[in-house]
Write an enzyme that holds these catalytic residues in place. Structure first.
Site, PDB file in Angstrom:
ATOM      1  N   LYS A  10      80.847   1.312 -55.526  1.00  0.00           N
ATOM      2  CA  LYS A  10      81.033   1.256 -56.974  1.00  0.00           C
ATOM      3  C   LYS A  10      82.135   0.254 -57.371  1.00  0.00           C
ATOM      4  CE  LYS A  10      79.383   5.982 -57.926  1.00  0.00           C
ATOM      5  NZ  LYS A  10      79.759   7.299 -58.530  1.00  0.00           N
ATOM      6  N   TYR A  50      70.989   6.372 -64.089  1.00  0.00           N
ATOM      7  CA  TYR A  50      71.627   7.684 -64.269  1.00  0.00           C
ATOM      8  C   TYR A  50      70.914   8.534 -65.324  1.00  0.00           C
ATOM      9  CZ  TYR A  50      75.576   6.549 -61.211  1.00  0.00           C
ATOM     10  OH  TYR A  50      76.363   6.257 -60.118  1.00  0.00           O
ATOM     11  N   ASN A 113      84.815   7.067 -58.217  1.00  0.00           N
ATOM     12  CA  ASN A 113      84.870   7.725 -56.909  1.00  0.00           C
ATOM     13  C   ASN A 113      84.225   6.892 -55.797  1.00  0.00           C
ATOM     14  OD1 ASN A 113      82.281   8.117 -57.740  1.00  0.00           O
ATOM     15  ND2 ASN A 113      82.298  10.347 -57.594  1.00  0.00           N
ATOM     16  N   GLU A 127      65.597   5.711 -55.929  1.00  0.00           N
ATOM     17  CA  GLU A 127      66.740   4.813 -56.058  1.00  0.00           C
ATOM     18  C   GLU A 127      66.552   3.536 -55.235  1.00  0.00           C
ATOM     19  OE1 GLU A 127      69.754   8.558 -56.920  1.00  0.00           O
ATOM     20  OE2 GLU A 127      70.032   7.387 -55.097  1.00  0.00           O
TER      21      GLU A 127
HETATM   22  P1  RTP Z   1      76.690  10.065 -56.972  1.00  0.00           P
HETATM   23  O1  RTP Z   1      75.453  10.457 -57.742  1.00  0.00           O
HETATM   24  O2  RTP Z   1      77.454   8.914 -57.590  1.00  0.00           O
HETATM   25  O3  RTP Z   1      76.468   9.900 -55.515  1.00  0.00           O
HETATM   26  O4  RTP Z   1      77.722  11.270 -57.050  1.00  0.00           O
HETATM   27  P2  RTP Z   1      77.447  12.801 -56.990  1.00  0.00           P
HETATM   28  O5  RTP Z   1      76.017  13.084 -56.662  1.00  0.00           O
HETATM   29  O6  RTP Z   1      78.505  13.348 -56.098  1.00  0.00           O
HETATM   30  O7  RTP Z   1      77.756  13.215 -58.481  1.00  0.00           O
HETATM   31  P3  RTP Z   1      76.772  13.436 -59.733  1.00  0.00           P
HETATM   32  O8  RTP Z   1      76.928  14.832 -60.180  1.00  0.00           O
HETATM   33  O9  RTP Z   1      75.393  12.935 -59.429  1.00  0.00           O
HETATM   34  O10 RTP Z   1      77.443  12.505 -60.816  1.00  0.00           O
HETATM   35  C1  RTP Z   1      77.207  11.117 -60.789  1.00  0.00           C
HETATM   36  C2  RTP Z   1      78.496  10.387 -60.985  1.00  0.00           C
HETATM   37  O11 RTP Z   1      78.991  10.643 -62.312  1.00  0.00           O
HETATM   38  C3  RTP Z   1      80.405  10.633 -62.290  1.00  0.00           C
HETATM   39  N1  RTP Z   1      80.886  11.932 -62.738  1.00  0.00           N
HETATM   40  N2  RTP Z   1      81.900  12.085 -63.540  1.00  0.00           N
HETATM   41  N3  RTP Z   1      82.982  15.297 -64.822  1.00  0.00           N
HETATM   42  C4  RTP Z   1      83.063  13.993 -64.588  1.00  0.00           C
HETATM   43  O12 RTP Z   1      83.932  13.303 -65.050  1.00  0.00           O
HETATM   44  C5  RTP Z   1      82.035  13.400 -63.740  1.00  0.00           C
HETATM   45  N4  RTP Z   1      81.106  14.060 -63.084  1.00  0.00           N
HETATM   46  C6  RTP Z   1      80.379  13.125 -62.445  1.00  0.00           C
HETATM   47  C7  RTP Z   1      80.845  10.332 -60.870  1.00  0.00           C
HETATM   48  O13 RTP Z   1      81.017   8.928 -60.743  1.00  0.00           O
HETATM   49  C8  RTP Z   1      79.657  10.831 -60.086  1.00  0.00           C
HETATM   50  O14 RTP Z   1      79.638  10.236 -58.812  1.00  0.00           O
END
Ligand code: RTP
Ligand code: MG
Length: 140
Positions: A10, A50, A113, A127
């Site tokens: 990222k 997204y 992150n 994806e």
């Molecule tokens: P990713 O999709 O990026 O691999 O991450 P992930 O599955 O661990 O997290 P996801 O729930 O799919 O969320 C996608 C991305 O959104 C941002 N995020 N911000 N509460 C918050 O501020 C929040 N929650 C999620 C993060 O960049 C997350 O990786």
């Protein structure tokens, strides 16, 4: 099972020159890069990528962040690549990520992150095809 998964390094990580260190962690754990490119997302590309999060409070700032600078999109191949990549990445919130994970060591906060990784075979397929054609994958 031999799998492929989709990874994004990222903007926060690319801008801090962490691309090589992150790829080294994938390689050290047995994941092989089979496709790779650097690009900067458009607003529409980021919104589409997204789409599952549309309407959540973090969606708009997430899209703004993801278009803020270049990213590296990759396809990683290996045994149980989807779960293995998630393990190497660590939890979404770096404060909750295990020691030695990418997010524990490099992430700035829950949004910035450092990496994305597909969370299921269905999302990996979607994806990968969002950014790569099948002929761009070096699987042999
Ligand atoms: P990713 O999709 O990026 O691999 O991450 P992930 O599955 O661990 O997290 P996801 O729930 O799919 O969320 C996608 C991305 O959104 C941002 N995020 N911000 N509460 C918050 O501020 C929040 N929650 C999620 C993060 O960049 C997350 O990786
Ligand atoms: Mg996710």
């Amino acid at each position: 099972m031999l799998e492929t998964t989709f990874s994004i390094i990222k903007p926060d990580a690319v801008s801090r020159n962490l691309t090589g260190q992150i790829i080294s962690r994938f390689e050290a754990q047995g994941l092989k890069v089979v496709a790779s490119k650097m690009l900067q997302l458009t607003q529409a590309q980021a919104e589409g990528f997204y789409a599952e999060h549309k309407g959540r409070d973090f969606y708009e700032p997430l899209v703004a962040y993801m278009i803020s600078g270049p990213i590296v999109v990759q396809v990683l191949a290996g045994e149980n690549a989807i779960a293995l990549n998630r393990q190497i990445m660590g939890a979404t919130n770096p404060e909750k990520a295990d020691m030695g994970t990418i997010r524990k060591d490099f992430a700035l906060n829950m949004r910035e992150n450092s990496v994305h990784g597909s969370d299921s075979p269905a999302s990996a397929a979607r994806e990968i095809s969002y950014f790569f054609s099948q002929t761009e994958l070096c699987l042999r």
